[in-house]
Design a protein around this motif. Structure first.
Motif, PDB file in Angstrom:
ATOM      1  N   CYS A  40       0.823  -1.214   0.000  1.00 49.64           N
ATOM      2  CA  CYS A  40       0.000   0.000   0.000  1.00 49.64           C
ATOM      3  C   CYS A  40       0.857   1.263   0.000  1.00 49.64           C
ATOM      4  O   CYS A  40       0.590   2.196  -0.754  1.00 49.64           O
ATOM      5  N   LEU A  41       1.882   1.279   0.849  1.00 48.89           N
ATOM      6  CA  LEU A  41       2.752   2.460   0.901  1.00 48.89           C
ATOM      7  C   LEU A  41       3.505   2.661  -0.410  1.00 48.89           C
ATOM      8  O   LEU A  41       3.622   3.782  -0.903  1.00 48.89           O
ATOM      9  N   ALA A  42       4.005   1.568  -0.991  1.00 51.96           N
ATOM     10  CA  ALA A  42       4.731   1.668  -2.259  1.00 51.96           C
ATOM     11  C   ALA A  42       3.812   2.126  -3.383  1.00 51.96           C
ATOM     12  O   ALA A  42       4.184   2.961  -4.213  1.00 51.96           O
ATOM     13  N   SER A  43       2.592   1.577  -3.422  1.00 50.80           N
ATOM     14  CA  SER A  43       1.635   1.981  -4.460  1.00 50.80           C
ATOM     15  C   SER A  43       1.278   3.453  -4.335  1.00 50.80           C
ATOM     16  O   SER A  43       1.229   4.176  -5.329  1.00 50.80           O
ATOM     17  N   ALA A  44       1.026   3.889  -3.097  1.00 46.84           N
ATOM     18  CA  ALA A  44       0.682   5.299  -2.883  1.00 46.84           C
ATOM     19  C   ALA A  44       1.842   6.198  -3.289  1.00 46.84           C
ATOM     20  O   ALA A  44       1.645   7.210  -3.964  1.00 46.84           O
ATOM     21  N   ALA A  45       3.053   5.823  -2.891  1.00 45.43           N
ATOM     22  CA  ALA A  45       4.220   6.637  -3.236  1.00 45.43           C
ATOM     23  C   ALA A  45       4.410   6.700  -4.747  1.00 45.43           C
ATOM     24  O   ALA A  45       4.701   7.758  -5.300  1.00 45.43           O
ATOM     25  N   LEU A  46       4.226   5.567  -5.411  1.00 50.57           N
ATOM     26  CA  LEU A  46       4.388   5.534  -6.864  1.00 50.57           C
ATOM     27  C   LEU A  46       3.345   6.407  -7.551  1.00 50.57           C
ATOM     28  O   LEU A  46       3.661   7.154  -8.470  1.00 50.57           O
ATOM     29  N   VAL A  77      -6.994   8.003  -5.042  1.00 53.04           N
ATOM     30  CA  VAL A  77      -6.791   6.587  -4.725  1.00 53.04           C
ATOM     31  C   VAL A  77      -5.492   6.405  -3.945  1.00 53.04           C
ATOM     32  O   VAL A  77      -5.439   5.653  -2.968  1.00 53.04           O
ATOM     33  N   ALA A  78      -4.459   7.112  -4.357  1.00 54.86           N
ATOM     34  CA  ALA A  78      -3.174   7.018  -3.653  1.00 54.86           C
ATOM     35  C   ALA A  78      -3.319   7.479  -2.211  1.00 54.86           C
ATOM     36  O   ALA A  78      -2.778   6.846  -1.294  1.00 54.86           O
ATOM     37  N   CYS A  79      -4.055   8.554  -2.010  1.00 52.46           N
ATOM     38  CA  CYS A  79      -4.243   9.054  -0.642  1.00 52.46           C
ATOM     39  C   CYS A  79      -5.085   8.103   0.201  1.00 52.46           C
ATOM     40  O   CYS A  79      -4.927   8.051   1.423  1.00 52.46           O
ATOM     41  N   MET A  80      -5.958   7.327  -0.418  1.00 47.34           N
ATOM     42  CA  MET A  80      -6.737   6.336   0.332  1.00 47.34           C
ATOM     43  C   MET A  80      -5.889   5.128   0.719  1.00 47.34           C
ATOM     44  O   MET A  80      -6.223   4.407   1.653  1.00 47.34           O
ATOM     45  N   MET A  81      -4.792   4.914   0.003  1.00 49.84           N
ATOM     46  CA  MET A  81      -3.918   3.779   0.315  1.00 49.84           C
ATOM     47  C   MET A  81      -3.152   3.997   1.620  1.00 49.84           C
ATOM     48  O   MET A  81      -2.794   3.039   2.290  1.00 49.84           O
ATOM     49  N   PRO A  83      -4.148   5.446   4.654  1.00 46.37           N
ATOM     50  CA  PRO A  83      -4.832   4.929   5.844  1.00 46.37           C
ATOM     51  C   PRO A  83      -5.002   3.412   5.807  1.00 46.37           C
ATOM     52  O   PRO A  83      -4.979   2.754   6.850  1.00 46.37           O
ATOM     53  N   LEU A  84      -5.150   2.850   4.596  1.00 45.13           N
ATOM     54  CA  LEU A  84      -5.248   1.393   4.479  1.00 45.13           C
ATOM     55  C   LEU A  84      -3.947   0.746   4.937  1.00 45.13           C
ATOM     56  O   LEU A  84      -3.958  -0.274   5.642  1.00 45.13           O
ATOM     57  N   ALA A  85      -2.821   1.352   4.581  1.00 46.69           N
ATOM     58  CA  ALA A  85      -1.525   0.847   5.050  1.00 46.69           C
ATOM     59  C   ALA A  85      -1.452   0.925   6.568  1.00 46.69           C
ATOM     60  O   ALA A  85      -0.951  -0.003   7.222  1.00 46.69           O
TER      61      ALA A  85
END
Length: 161
Positions: A40-46, A77-81, A83-85
């Motif tokens: 999740c963190l990697a996806s959001a950062a990317l 979507v990235a910002c939602m990842m 809190p999911l992380a």
């Protein structure tokens, strides 16, 4: 007591300790939660900070982002990842401490399962009706796997009376 001036220090020390905490997994559930946290963190950062213009082009084409609104939605979507992380990180800590049967953590697993089931249905509907890219179909498969994992953890970790 709580002092506002200690917040930056706590945030920095938490960021420094995060990698070590993710590597400490007591069982397969803890390891899975750690993997989901990193993913999740990697996806959001990317999605937020793609380092190269070519990566931005790749994301735009893979996610069918053809206009400014699409780029805005990718950022949402990235910002939602994030809190999911955080949720996965909390669940990893609960797994390490043997607390997944507590009602709070069961409810977090149920929330993850519900969110993932809803998203997979929406994504599949979009792909079937020609509104989504094949990349969205791949994400639907990931959401199904996440649903299965969250539902399994919810059902498996009942309180023993």
């Amino acid at each position: 007591g709580f002092e506002l001036k200690t917040v930056p220090t706590a945030l920095v020390s938490g960021c420094i300790e995060l990698p070590g905490a993710l590597l400490r997994s007591s069982d397969k559930y803890s390891a899975a939660y750690a993997a989901f946290t990193v993913l999740c963190l990697a996806s959001a950062a990317l999605m937020l900070y793609a380092p190269l213009p070519t990566m931005q082009i790749f994301l735009s084409s893979a996610l069918d982002a053809t206009n400014v609104l699409d780029h805005f939605l990718i950022r949402i979507v990235a910002c939602m990842m994030i809190p999911l992380a955080g949720t996965f990180y909390v669940l990893q800590d609960a797994a390490n401490r043997g607390r997944l049967s507590a009602s709070t953590f069961r409810q977090l697993n149920l929330a993850i399962a519900t969110k993932s089931a809803s998203l997979s249905i929406i994504y599949i509907w979009a792909v079937v009706n020609g509104l989504g890219s094949p990349m969205l179909g791949i994400d639907a498969l990931f959401q199904m796997a996440l649903f299965a994992f969250g539902a399994h953890c919810y059902l498996k970790n009942k309180k023993k009376y």
